[in-house]
Scaffold this motif. Structure first.
Motif, short mmCIF file in Angstrom:
data_model
loop_
_atom_site.label_atom_id
_atom_site.label_comp_id
_atom_site.label_asym_id
_atom_site.label_seq_id
_atom_site.Cartn_x
_atom_site.Cartn_y
_atom_site.Cartn_z
N ALA A 53 0.86 -1.18 0.00
CA ALA A 53 0.00 0.00 0.00
C ALA A 53 0.90 1.22 0.00
CB ALA A 53 -0.90 0.01 1.23
N ILE A 54 0.69 2.09 -0.99
CA ILE A 54 1.44 3.34 -1.07
C ILE A 54 0.45 4.47 -0.85
CG2 ILE A 54 2.83 4.85 -2.53
CD1 ILE A 54 3.72 2.31 -4.04
N PHE A 55 0.73 5.29 0.14
CA PHE A 55 -0.13 6.43 0.46
C PHE A 55 0.53 7.70 -0.04
CE2 PHE A 55 -1.29 3.21 3.51
CZ PHE A 55 -2.66 3.35 3.64
N ILE A 56 -0.29 8.62 -0.53
CA ILE A 56 0.16 9.96 -0.89
C ILE A 56 -0.62 10.92 -0.01
CG2 ILE A 56 0.40 11.68 -2.72
CD1 ILE A 56 0.10 9.28 -4.72
N ASP A 57 0.11 11.74 0.74
CA ASP A 57 -0.54 12.65 1.68
C ASP A 57 0.42 13.79 2.00
OD1 ASP A 57 -2.46 13.66 3.43
OD2 ASP A 57 -2.27 12.07 4.91
N THR A 58 -0.08 14.79 2.69
CA THR A 58 0.79 15.85 3.19
C THR A 58 1.36 15.44 4.53
OG1 THR A 58 -1.11 16.97 4.17
CG2 THR A 58 -0.39 17.74 1.99
N LEU A 59 2.47 16.07 4.89
CA LEU A 59 3.13 15.82 6.16
C LEU A 59 3.14 17.09 7.00
CD1 LEU A 59 6.26 13.91 4.84
CD2 LEU A 59 4.36 12.92 6.11
N GLU A 60 3.40 16.95 8.24
CA GLU A 60 3.54 18.11 9.13
C GLU A 60 4.81 18.87 8.76
OE1 GLU A 60 1.40 19.09 11.55
OE2 GLU A 60 0.07 17.49 10.87
N PRO A 61 4.83 20.18 8.98
CA PRO A 61 6.01 20.99 8.66
C PRO A 61 7.30 20.56 9.36
CG PRO A 61 4.12 22.40 9.04
CD PRO A 61 3.69 21.00 9.40
N VAL A 62 7.20 19.81 10.46
CA VAL A 62 8.42 19.35 11.15
C VAL A 62 9.27 18.43 10.27
CG1 VAL A 62 7.42 19.59 13.46
CG2 VAL A 62 7.26 17.39 12.27
N TYR A 63 8.68 17.89 9.19
CA TYR A 63 9.41 16.98 8.31
C TYR A 63 10.33 17.68 7.33
CZ TYR A 63 6.90 12.93 10.03
OH TYR A 63 6.42 11.93 10.84
N GLN A 71 9.75 9.98 2.09
CA GLN A 71 9.20 8.63 2.00
C GLN A 71 9.42 7.93 3.33
OE1 GLN A 71 9.82 6.60 -1.69
NE2 GLN A 71 9.90 4.61 -0.70
N LEU A 72 8.33 7.43 3.91
CA LEU A 72 8.38 6.76 5.21
C LEU A 72 7.73 5.39 5.13
CD1 LEU A 72 6.99 9.75 7.32
CD2 LEU A 72 9.38 9.06 7.16
N GLN A 73 8.29 4.42 5.84
CA GLN A 73 7.63 3.13 5.94
C GLN A 73 6.72 3.16 7.16
OE1 GLN A 73 10.08 -0.35 5.72
NE2 GLN A 73 8.36 -1.73 6.05
N LEU A 74 5.49 2.70 6.98
CA LEU A 74 4.52 2.61 8.07
C LEU A 74 4.47 1.15 8.50
CD1 LEU A 74 1.72 4.77 6.41
CD2 LEU A 74 3.50 5.53 8.00
N ASP A 75 5.06 0.84 9.63
CA ASP A 75 5.22 -0.55 10.04
C ASP A 75 4.62 -0.80 11.42
OD1 ASP A 75 5.96 -3.16 10.50
OD2 ASP A 75 8.11 -2.80 10.32
N PRO A 76 3.34 -1.23 11.46
CA PRO A 76 2.71 -1.47 12.76
C PRO A 76 3.30 -2.66 13.52
CG PRO A 76 1.26 -2.17 11.00
CD PRO A 76 2.44 -1.49 10.35
N ILE A 117 3.86 2.18 2.63
CA ILE A 117 4.80 3.28 2.43
C ILE A 117 4.00 4.57 2.29
CG2 ILE A 117 6.53 4.26 0.85
CD1 ILE A 117 7.52 1.68 2.16
N LEU A 118 4.49 5.62 2.93
CA LEU A 118 3.91 6.95 2.77
C LEU A 118 4.86 7.80 1.95
CD1 LEU A 118 2.04 9.37 3.39
CD2 LEU A 118 3.29 9.64 5.54
N ILE A 143 6.60 13.09 -7.34
CA ILE A 143 5.79 12.17 -6.53
C ILE A 143 5.45 10.94 -7.37
CG2 ILE A 143 3.53 11.84 -5.43
CD1 ILE A 143 3.68 14.85 -4.63
N CYS A 144 5.03 11.15 -8.60
CA CYS A 144 4.70 10.04 -9.50
C CYS A 144 5.90 9.11 -9.68
CB CYS A 144 4.25 10.60 -10.85
SG CYS A 144 3.92 9.32 -12.08
N GLY A 145 7.08 9.69 -9.87
CA GLY A 145 8.29 8.88 -10.04
C GLY A 145 8.59 8.04 -8.82
N LYS A 146 8.40 8.61 -7.63
CA LYS A 146 8.62 7.85 -6.39
C LYS A 146 7.60 6.72 -6.25
CE LYS A 146 11.15 11.17 -3.60
NZ LYS A 146 12.37 10.37 -3.52
N VAL A 147 6.36 7.00 -6.62
CA VAL A 147 5.32 5.96 -6.58
C VAL A 147 5.69 4.83 -7.55
CG1 VAL A 147 2.91 5.42 -7.16
CG2 VAL A 147 3.45 7.47 -5.82
N ALA A 148 6.06 5.18 -8.78
CA ALA A 148 6.41 4.18 -9.79
C ALA A 148 7.59 3.32 -9.33
CB ALA A 148 6.73 4.86 -11.12
#
Length: 173
Positions: A53-63, A71-76, A117-118, A143-148
């Motif tokens: 699952a690849i998510f596209i979203d905005t991040l907080e300004p702290v990033y 690009q971040l891995q979301l690993d529960p 992945i986010l 963004i598209c290139g990173k998704v691809a």
């Protein structure tokens, strides 16, 4: 490998529209994408039996700085049972889920055991009823290139960029 690309955000909040609008442009150009402005519980059902699952979203300004793509891995699986309980004990907004909320819900319910992945962008503005900033719009191809690359898919990023701009025009943004 079953892959899904999910854009999360609010099309009424300037740069927060990047997730759903980019996902719609990806879908229009043939990628396995969906655009979500759904509650977290419904969004989690889209992860059932998905390997990536690849998510596209905005991040907080702290990033980082506006327009920066992270690009971040979301690993529960890295959460202890106590951390998972703490995550569920906070108030979960059903109207604007974060990708981490969606992944955690799907994982804890047993319907998702894949990789998440986010691909996030630091917004320049989140003003109500405004279009995305030119800074953020200029990052659509990246963004598209990173998704691809992440999904190991052939995606025509020129198509995605052009389609994104057409969607903005249709929405009168």
């Amino acid at each position: 490998m079953k892959t899904i690309i999910i854009g999360i955000g609010n099309t009424m909040l300037a740069d927060d529209a990047i997730g759903p609008l980019t996902a719609q442009a990806l879908k229009n150009c043939g990628a396995p994408a969906i655009s979500l402005e759904l509650d977290a519980f419904t969004a989690a059902t889209y992860l059932e039996n998905v390997d990536l699952a690849i998510f596209i979203d905005t991040l907080e300004p702290v990033y980082g700085r506006p327009g920066q793509i992270i690009q971040l891995q979301l690993d529960p699986t890295r959460l202890s049972p106590e951390e998972m309980a703490k995550a569920f004990s906070r108030e979960l907004s059903s109207h604007h889920p974060t990708p981490a909320d969606v992944v955690l819900l799907a994982y804890s319910s047993g319907i998702f055991k894949g990789k998440a992945i986010l691909i996030g962008i630091v917004p320049e503005t989140l003003e109500f009823a405004h279009p995305p900033s030119t800074t953020t719009i200029s990052k659509i191809k990246e963004i598209c290139g990173k998704v691809a690359e992440t999904a190991n898919l052939q995606i025509d990023c020129n198509c995605v960029e052009a389609n994104f701009k057409e969607i903005l025009e249709t929405l009168k943004m």
